[in-house]
Design an enzyme around this catalytic site. Structure first.
Site, PDB file in Angstrom:
ATOM      1  N   GLY A  69       0.860  -1.202   0.092  1.00 40.68           N
ATOM      2  CA  GLY A  69      -0.020  -0.172   0.048  1.00 40.68           C
ATOM      3  C   GLY A  69       0.653   1.177   0.184  1.00 40.68           C
ATOM      4  N   ASN A 137      -7.966   3.803   8.186  1.00 39.88           N
ATOM      5  CA  ASN A 137      -7.655   2.862   9.069  1.00 39.88           C
ATOM      6  C   ASN A 137      -7.865   2.962  10.566  1.00 39.88           C
ATOM      7  OD1 ASN A 137      -5.666   4.836   8.222  1.00 39.88           O
ATOM      8  ND2 ASN A 137      -4.240   4.031   9.675  1.00 39.88           N
ATOM      9  N   GLN A 170      -7.649   0.040   3.421  1.00 31.58           N
ATOM     10  CA  GLN A 170      -8.340  -0.604   4.104  1.00 31.58           C
ATOM     11  C   GLN A 170      -9.875  -1.002   3.841  1.00 31.58           C
ATOM     12  OE1 GLN A 170      -7.831  -1.542   7.334  1.00 31.58           O
ATOM     13  NE2 GLN A 170      -5.782  -0.788   7.556  1.00 31.58           N
ATOM     14  N   SER A 190      -3.593  -3.456  -0.761  1.00 34.92           N
ATOM     15  CA  SER A 190      -2.450  -4.122  -0.088  1.00 34.92           C
ATOM     16  C   SER A 190      -3.067  -5.638   0.348  1.00 34.92           C
ATOM     17  CB  SER A 190      -2.103  -3.356   0.982  1.00 34.92           C
ATOM     18  OG  SER A 190      -0.950  -4.017   1.608  1.00 34.92           O
ATOM     19  N   HIS A 192      -1.820  -7.896   2.463  1.00 41.30           N
ATOM     20  CA  HIS A 192      -1.572  -8.257   3.874  1.00 41.30           C
ATOM     21  C   HIS A 192      -2.878  -7.680   4.650  1.00 41.30           C
ATOM     22  CE1 HIS A 192      -0.220  -4.674   6.392  1.00 41.30           C
ATOM     23  NE2 HIS A 192       0.145  -4.125   5.422  1.00 41.30           N
ATOM     24  N   CYS A 313       4.235   5.982  19.518  1.00 45.86           N
ATOM     25  CA  CYS A 313       4.741   6.476  20.636  1.00 45.86           C
ATOM     26  C   CYS A 313       6.425   6.985  20.237  1.00 45.86           C
ATOM     27  CB  CYS A 313       5.059   5.217  21.468  1.00 45.86           C
ATOM     28  SG  CYS A 313       5.874   5.448  23.056  1.00 45.86           S
TER      29      CYS A 313
HETATM   30  C1  LIG Z   1      -4.822   3.117   4.847  1.00 40.98           C
HETATM   31  C2  LIG Z   1      -3.678   2.569   4.839  1.00 40.98           C
HETATM   32  N1  LIG Z   1      -2.933   3.078   3.552  1.00 40.98           N
HETATM   33  C3  LIG Z   1      -1.793   2.468   3.515  1.00 40.98           C
HETATM   34  C4  LIG Z   1      -1.122   1.661   4.185  1.00 40.98           C
HETATM   35  C5  LIG Z   1       0.037   1.109   3.927  1.00 40.98           C
HETATM   36  O1  LIG Z   1      -0.070  -0.254   3.438  1.00 40.98           O
HETATM   37  P1  LIG Z   1       1.398  -1.286   3.485  1.00 40.98           P
HETATM   38  O2  LIG Z   1       1.495  -1.935   4.817  1.00 40.98           O
HETATM   39  O3  LIG Z   1       0.817  -2.365   2.479  1.00 40.98           O
HETATM   40  O4  LIG Z   1       2.392  -0.573   3.049  1.00 40.98           O
HETATM   41  C6  LIG Z   1      -1.913   1.165   5.477  1.00 40.98           C
HETATM   42  C7  LIG Z   1      -1.290  -0.084   6.179  1.00 40.98           C
HETATM   43  O5  LIG Z   1      -0.942   0.185   7.378  1.00 40.98           O
HETATM   44  C8  LIG Z   1      -3.256   1.670   5.571  1.00 40.98           C
HETATM   45  O6  LIG Z   1      -3.956   1.384   6.597  1.00 40.98           O
END
Ligand SMILES: Cc1ncc(COP(=O)(O)O)c(C=O)c1O
Length: 379
Positions: A69, A137, A170, A190, A192, A313
């Site tokens: 992503g 997210n 997401q 993405s 994962h 953090c």
């Molecule tokens: C909204 C959003 N965009 C982008 C990402 C980044 O994706 P990736 O972990 O595959 O680089 C994430 C995940 O952390 C996400 O939640």
């Protein structure tokens, strides 16, 4: 450990692990090689592309594989941005920080509040790119993407060169995503986040978009992304995409709603962060007044439950979530919020156990605060 942090990442599905392992073993070639190992790799890569493209309702030629992503968002922004960019204050850092970098490079960037009126107000005749995430997210809030795309199309019909990118990392796999119906021009996903492997993703790039690759190398991925293709990753991503058909998201929503109902009726001074209705079916971000989120997170972790705060953090000081601040929470409220994100493997029994643990932990933390006992310090 019971897992309620599916927006951070999802455990790969057993079928995905099998497909990944098989591909690593049986498809060792480079998809650009002419010999039969290369041809097999190419064939498998294109089959994977077809599966994911079909799921997004786009042409396979419009799908560029990436490393995830973050790279998809980087590619959309750095590969396309000119003149003026409009984005929102609640984007993922892979969009937000990219936009800050673009601003340093001389491109004008406007960070709008995440609502249709504010976004509409910021679009100007020189706006070239609008980047608005599909679902957030942290809160799960789903943006009115079709309305935003209507605005962009109206501008285009009037002769303006303007494109719409959406970070769908997401949303994809949690709600229906049809890039044609949404009428977006670029869309990031993405693997994962959908029970696929980490380190593989894709960017939908509509054929009209003059995107230039940002990774300089070979002429892979229609010259939009140099680098030997991650064929096993793409195969596993496609397998994860196929499995989405077996899961409507309805079951997960039932669990999320059960959780929220139980918590809101059992604990005082709790509020939902974000839009309650326009929300991903799996996400519940709750503000527990007077309860430091990190303290609750650590108490739950100790009790065997994985949840998340939106905060990062940094060197001992806990930064409040930029998303919660942007939607109007105070720093104190943001620091008292915790995200619960449910997934396929969760059960009703697990949710009930989680509720019990949250009720107990919140009561304990509030009581300790009243009696002035020292708080747990998070690192
Ligand atoms: C909204 C959003 N965009 C982008 C990402 C980044 O994706 P990736 O972990 O595959 O680089 C994430 C995940 O952390 C996400 O939640």
């Amino acid at each position: 450990l019971l897992y309620f942090d599916h927006n951070a990442t999802t455990p790969p599905a057993p079928e995905v692990i099998d497909a990944y392992a098989e591909a690593l073993r049986d498809v060792p070639g480079n998809a650009s090689s002419t010999h039969r190992h290369g041809q097999l790799a190419r064939q498998k890569l294109e089959a994977a592309r077809n599966v994911i493209a079909a799921s997004l309702a786009c042409s396979p030629r419009e799908l560029v594989f990436t490393s995830g992503g973050t790279e998809s968002n980087n590619l959309a922004l750095f590969g396309l941005a000119r003149k003026h960019v409009v984005t929102t204050t609640v984007e993922h850092p892979s969009v937000l920080e990219s936009c800050r970098r673009l601003a340093l490079q001389g491109i004008e960037v406007t960070f709008a509040n995440p609502n249709i009126e504010a976004i509409a107000q910021q679009i100007r005749p020189e706006t070239f790119l609008v980047s608005v995430m599909h679902a957030n997210n942290e809160t799960g809030t789903v943006q009115a993407l079709t309305e935003i795309s209507r605005l962009v199309r109206e501008r285009r019909a009037a002769g303006q060169e303007i494109y719409l990118h959406s970070d769908g990392v997401q949303a994809f796999g949690k709600i229906q995503v049809d890039v044609s119906a949404l009428a977006v021009d670029l869309y990031s996903i993405s693997a994962h986040k959908i029970y696929g492997p980490k380190g593989v993703g894709a960017l939908y790039v509509r054929q009209i978009v003059p995107l230039r690759g940002i990774q300089i190398g070979g002429r892979h991925e229609s010259e939009k992304r140099g680098g030997t293709e991650n064929v096993p990753g793409a195969i596993a991503f496609a397998r994860a995409t196929e499995l989405l058909l077996n899961h409507s998201g309805r079951d997960v929503q039932v669990l999320r709603d059960r959780f929220e109902h139980l918590i809101l009726s059992a604990i005082e001074d709790v509020e939902v962060n974000g839009d309650v209705a326009e929300r991903l079916p799996n996400t519940s971000n709750l503000l527990f007044r007077g309860v430091p989120g990190e303290t609750l997170l650590i108490a739950l972790d100790t009790a065997g439950f994985a949840v998340s705060t939106g905060s990062a953090c940094t060197s001992g000081s806990i930064e409040p979530s930029h998303v919660l601040l942007a939607i109007g929470r105070t720093a104190d409220e943001a620091r008292s919020s915790v995200r619960f994100s449910f997934g396929r493997s969760n059960t009703e029994t697990e949710v009930d156990l989680l509720c019990q643990a949250v009720v107990e932990a919140v009561a304990r933390i509030r009581k300790r605060k009243e009696t002035g006992r020292p708080q747990l310090v998070a690192h």
